[in-house]
Design a protein around this motif. Sequence first.
Motif, PDB file in Angstrom:
ATOM      1  N   SER A 118      33.019  36.586  39.553  1.00 50.29           N
ATOM      2  CA  SER A 118      32.416  37.112  40.777  1.00 50.29           C
ATOM      3  C   SER A 118      32.932  36.368  42.004  1.00 50.29           C
ATOM      4  CB  SER A 118      30.893  37.010  40.703  1.00 50.29           C
ATOM      5  OG  SER A 118      30.482  35.663  40.479  1.00 50.29           O
TER       6      SER A 118
ATOM      7  N   ASP B 178      37.962  44.064  35.390  1.00 44.75           N
ATOM      8  CA  ASP B 178      36.629  44.646  35.485  1.00 44.75           C
ATOM      9  C   ASP B 178      36.268  45.483  34.261  1.00 44.75           C
ATOM     10  OD1 ASP B 178      35.771  43.556  37.858  1.00 44.75           O
ATOM     11  OD2 ASP B 178      36.427  45.243  39.105  1.00 44.75           O
TER      12      ASP B 178
ATOM     13  N   ASP C 199      34.408  43.184  32.235  1.00 47.22           N
ATOM     14  CA  ASP C 199      33.234  42.632  32.903  1.00 47.22           C
ATOM     15  C   ASP C 199      32.965  41.176  32.502  1.00 47.22           C
ATOM     16  OD1 ASP C 199      31.031  42.591  34.545  1.00 47.22           O
ATOM     17  OD2 ASP C 199      29.677  43.447  33.045  1.00 47.22           O
TER      18      ASP C 199
ATOM     19  N   GLN D 146      31.896  43.819  26.800  1.00 48.77           N
ATOM     20  CA  GLN D 146      31.933  42.779  27.805  1.00 48.77           C
ATOM     21  C   GLN D 146      32.396  41.472  27.174  1.00 48.77           C
ATOM     22  OE1 GLN D 146      28.179  41.631  29.439  1.00 48.77           O
ATOM     23  NE2 GLN D 146      29.085  40.812  31.316  1.00 48.77           N
TER      24      GLN D 146
END
Length: 492
Positions: free
Chosen positions: A251, A166, A169, A57
């Motif tokens: 997000s 994604d 992340d 991540q």
Amino acid sequence: MDWPVHDDFVIRGISENAPLSERRGAGQQSGLIRNIPVIRDLPKEVRHFEGGCEMRQKECVAMVLAGGNGERLGTLTNDTAKPAVYFGGKYRIIDFTLSNCAHSGIGTLGVLTQYRAPELHSYINNGQAWKLNNPDGGVFMLPSSQHKSVYTGTANAVYQNISFIDKFDPEHVLILSGDHIYKMDYTKMLDFHRKTGADATISVVPVPLEEASRFGIISASMDGRITEFAEKPKKPKSNLASMGIYIFKWSSLKRYLTKDRDNSRSAHDFGRNIIPVLLSSNEKMYAYEFNGYWRDVGTVQSLWESNMDLIRDNPLIDLYDEKWEILSRSRHRAPCCMPAEAEAKRNIVAEGCHVHGKVSNSVLFNYVTVCEGAEVIDSVVMPGTFIGKNAKVHKSIIGANAWIGENTEIGADFGLDVFIDNEICSKGISLIGPGVSVDEGIKVGGNSYINTDLRLKSSNWWPISRATTKSELPHVLSLQGQTRIAGQENIG
């Protein structure tokens, strides 16, 4: 598409607290740079698996918009994307964005490409020249051809690569342009973004109020919170221009990109659609003010002017700052040769050049030849160009591998305006396209745009692709898409 294989040598997690000698020593094997950038974008401990491959991540992933067609640069972008256009004697335009990422410790980048992308893909390769070929991220070329449809706008380009983002992340996504000239530490902007808790942060630069109508203009409160955004307003309320550099909470951005996809009336553009929608939705948006040199080199005039900015007595942007070196994929070449008859003053002259004539206030890329008696003044001459004996080149951009014959005169001070295209050339600047040959004795005036060979033949005519009209130039005669200069009986 076959993804490039990372080279064996990589820099693996050099600590910010490591001694300078250790950080420098780690890069000596490559021999590319003296100061190794501190890797601030270290991956978090959280790991997940995607397609059987371990991914880490990331706090911040950068997406570089490099798919524009660059049509305002004329023939310079006929065969290559605008970010791959030459700049500053040894660089490509995209070197500045990639170098900023390297020095800022942004180690995971997606480069979004569309128009004339092969040369740009080949140039960037796996990012090793910018020390971006790290094992936990790296540079990924993301052409529109790998998707079912082309990129229809800047926002759509990022939307079509949601799955790529994604995989890492990230908490934040940094949106960059691949065709701007500037030096910027993105970590300072990221720190500001985190401190304010913004959903979106836009980097802005002050511009003269009389020029503000050319930009997306932002109005902000005293604490930097954005209160209004206007795209190229006729009567700007502020002089804070958007640089096209954004940091979003991933997000939030993902949600708005998905909504934008379903809006049939949207142009799917960050400036025209995403930013106004976030603002009208009362999302938390802040302006980050940047006070350094920044230039969008999307026109012939701005490209010429920004090259000239490098050779002022006090250059507006420092290419010789060892702490923030502009990295490039540049091969080692023989030194420049200037014999006794050469005359040079205030220039940038790259390796491999042979200068036997006069060069003043100009930028010469590698392997340019300026023959005896020739003069190059206030000009940008791209790689591999030959300028013959007694030729004169003033206030011009000469594309790569061009051939300028003996006694030829090009520029604002000479001859007749052979070609005029005000959408391409203005302010007396002439453009000779890559690979174009201009035979000896031909005079080309200011504001000229030459994108085809000018040859001396037995005929009185030469074919062109952009002819002037009789009303624009009475001394140029037009017939069936062909043009000649009155009085020149041997030009064909």
